[in-house]
Design a protein around this motif. Structure first.
Motif: not given
Lengths: 405, 332
Positions: A26, A44-51, A401, B189-197
């Protein structure tokens, strides 16, 4: 066309390496990243990404066919269940071959030479040999499957990282836990070769492998290219902590002597039975039953849901089985006034003054081989960009963190 | 539904279970058999709206709004799982509909029914430790929620990540105990169109007795402290998620301090979900008002929306890496 403009499927995407691969793709501008996810709860970790998350199972070939829809490159970081590593890789290769994949990056491991690699395996040309360790042998056999596909012209590359560390790595989180619990120990003064591979260095190699020429069918060791010892790695974590934990010292000969004293599986199981009868235990406290149980569950991922449910029911029944131990133990304890035996283990009952590492850690931390990355430098154009000192600094920032420190 | 709402409904003497609804009727059927219930099972809730008095809506987030609305339109009372809707506009429509049709709308912020939360509310309202000055609330662990569908990872269907999921509980309590937030800074920590964790919120409340500053940190990836620590003029009060039935206080008294753990004197019997359902039943009968009303949930929904709209990225310096230069000079 840049490989980053094509659809890429990452397996093992909810894991430490696969998760970072997704993030880096990404960051590099890849727009069509698909992540193969076995268990959504781990996402959850990769759920943050636009993938795109594609639910599938490396042991379910039909799900892999669906996951590969319109995919052109596969980055195979996935393992599958411990006893299914080879099958998982074979399934993925077959599905990828049928889907006309342009390139398949297989994340192998330097463990193909065992947890304690013998002298002479510094370069990729050394012959492979099984060592009896389940993980190492599985990775070796998976690499052989990869080689068979490569020999038939399938466009696959194997990367062999060693001790991959970085943010989210259990090497660091587990080590912090051990140190905090007072179980930090250096084996043989910590002089064993650690072969660190900072996760971003590995991902650099993966990204290079996406379209590097003249690499198909090749294997490459990928490490930081520094002579980092286990002592360096462990002490770097000690330095992060306040108060600084103590490190015990143990030698290989002491560990060997400790394990020599341990009874074998049969003996320890026979010894466990009378103890079990005097306790409120269950069958799973007999080492041989426990081991059989673990083996069954290691392969459970390969079973269909119905079979898994049957196994669960059986386990519940076994756990609930009334043993003589219940009534007998209370009578016996009241007569003899003894403490309840809560667990039966293979140990001789004497807690050693120094924590004795498990056999895998012992082997891992007492190797002498530093793998060469000369081939990766020469053919893949790989150059480790994050030195150990910087890698550790990043790990520390992440551990703070994530509230491990 | 299976874990919390259904056992509560089965136990409640004034609740007659009319039907279980699931997109897969076989799942509802299994549940009916497991509980030995004598009720209907169906995958179409609409056919039931003329037959029931009330609905407990524990569907995925994006289905809260349409089902809440359809039920209230038909004059059926609703206990909706949180979030009331995936955005504030839909949440407001729900509140308006409830008021127009004279039906009860309660929202499942079950934590407010936990004894520890109620104790904290009492402590703060009675200023047992003086006026509130600041608070720090951390809630997080590796996620393990087993949803039948993957809706949690769709922004459209879930409305967001950990902030809309756990944050709504936290915000609902804070608004209720301390009052509205007047200024805030929100990061995730949402990198775009994702879901924040992960989400971090810094707040400032202009409470009647003075400013209150706060920090909320939520995570689906890391185990955090999992406690609320409130600092007041004369001491601190803390609510530990592992002990939701008690509050630990430390009161300063000159040089000496006094620490103690408080328990409610006569806590009502039953799980938080049972008490929540009971409050809903009493509200439907006109004997009470919902402890968490649609309007309470709307205030939270509006705030969440404002946070998402102004979100900044949590700095992740360990993730930053220059792009890889290839031999041909192209970046990858």
């Amino acid at each position: 066309m840049s490989p980053l403009d094509t659809p890429i499927l990452v397996t093992g995407a909810t894991g430490f390496i696969g998760g970072r691969v997704c993030e880096r793709l990404v960051q590099a501008g890849a727009k069509q990243v698909k992540a193969l996810v076995h268990t959504l709860q781990h996402a959850p970790r990769i759920g943050r990404l636009p993938i795109e998350l594609r639910v599938g199972n490396l042991l379910d070939r039909q799900s892999l066919r669906a996951a590969l829809h319109e995919v052109q490159i596969v980055i195979h970081c996935g393992l599958g269940p411990r006893r299914g590593i080879v099958t998982a890789t074979r399934n993925m290769l077959e599905a990828a071959q049928n889907a006309d994949i342009r390139r398949f990056i297989h994340i192998s491991s330097a463990a193909v030479y065992g947890l304690r690699p013998p002298a002479g395996v510094e370069t990729e040309s050394a012959a492979l040999r099984t060592t009896g360790n389940l993980y190492a042998d599985s990775k070796l056999r998976a690499e052989r499957v990869v080689a068979r596909f490569a020999s038939r012209g399938f466009p696959v590359i194997s990367l062999r990282p060693a001790i991959v560390y970085g943010p989210y790595s259990s090497w660091s989180t587990r080590l912090i836990g051990q140190l905090r619990g007072g179980h930090g120990v250096l084996i043989d003064a910590g002089e064993g070769a650690c072969n660190t591979t900072y996760v971003d260095n590995l991902v650099d190699a993966i990204i290079l492998a996406l379209d590097a020429p003249h690499v198909l069918g090749e294997n490459f060791f990928i490490t930081d290219g520094e002579r980092i010892t286990w002592g360096d790695f462990i002490r770097a974590h000690v330095d992060m902590m306040d108060p600084r934990p103590q490190l015990a010292q143990i030698s290989s000969s002491q560990i060997e002597a400790h394990y020599r004293k341990q009874p074998g599986l049969i003996t320890s199981s026979l010894k466990a039975v009378p103890k079990l009868l005097l306790s409120r235990g269950n069958l799973f406290q007999i080492p041989i039953v426990q081991q059989a149980h673990e083996r069954v569950w290691e392969t459970a991922g390969a079973m269909n849901k119905e079979r898994r449910d049957q196994l669960r029911t059986l386990r519940r029944k076994l756990l609930g089985m009334p043993l003589l131990g219940g009534p007998l133990s209370s009578v016996w304890r009241s007569v003899a006034g003894i403490e309840q035996v809560t667990s039966v283990s293979a140990s001789n009952g004497h807690a050693p003054a120094t924590p004795v590492p498990d056999r895998d850690s012992w082997e891992e931390q007492t190797g002498a081989v530093f793998f060469s990355i000369e081939k990766a430098r020469r053919i893949l154009g790989y150059e480790p960009r994050i030195p150990f000192s910087e890698g550790i600094r990043r790990v520390e920032a992440w551990l703070r963190y994530a509230e491990y420190l | 539904m299976r874990g919390q709402h259904l056992p509560a409904a089965v136990l409640h003497p004034d609740v007659e279970l009319a039907a279980l609804v699931d997109a897969e009727t076989s799942r509802a059927e299994k549940l009916r058999a497991a509980y030995g219930l004598n009720c209907k099972t169906t995958n179409d809730y609409r056919q039931l709206l003329t037959e029931v008095d009330a609905v407990v809506n524990a569907l995925p987030n994006h289905l809260h709004f349409p089902v809440n609305l359809a039920a209230m339109q038909a004059g059926v009372h609703v206990l909706s799982e949180k979030p009331l809707a995936v955005n504030a506009t839909e949440a407001k429509t729900c509140c308006d509909m409830a008021e127009q049709n004279g039906v009860t709308l309660a929202v499942g912020m079950s934590r407010r029914f936990q004894a520890g939360h109620q104790l904290m509310e009492l402590l703060l309202a009675r200023e047992e430790l003086g006026k509130v000055r600041e608070y720090d609330w951390e809630s997080g662990s590796a996620w393990s929620w087993k949803a039948s569908s993957g809706f949690y990872f769709s922004r459209e269907q879930a409305g967001g990540g950990v902030f809309i999921d756990i944050g709504v509980h936290v915000l609902d309590c804070l608004f209720h105990w301390i009052g509205p937030v007047t200024r805030f800074e929100y990061q995730d920590d949402n990198w775009g169109s994702g879901i924040e964790a992960n989400a971090i919120l810094h707040t400032l409340h202009d409470a009647p007795h003075g400013e209150v500053r706060g920090r909320v940190r939520l995570s689906r990836t890391f185990t955090l402290k999992n406690r609320l620590l409130v600092t007041c003029e004369q001491g601190t009060a803390s609510l530990d998620e592992d002990s939701p039935e008690e509050v630990a206080i430390h009161k300063r008294n000159g040089r000496q301090g006094l620490s103690m753990t408080l328990h409610p004197e006569a806590a009502p019997k039953g799980s938080a979900f049972y008490l929540q359902l009971d409050n809903f039943v009493q509200s439907v009968r006109g004997h009470a008002t919902p402890l968490v009303s649609g309007r309470d949930a709307l205030a939270v929904a509006e705030f969440v929306e404002g946070c998402y709209a102004s979100a900044k990225r949590i700095p992740e310096p360990w993730s930053e890496i220059p792009q890889l230069e290839t031999a041909t000079g192209g970046s990858r």
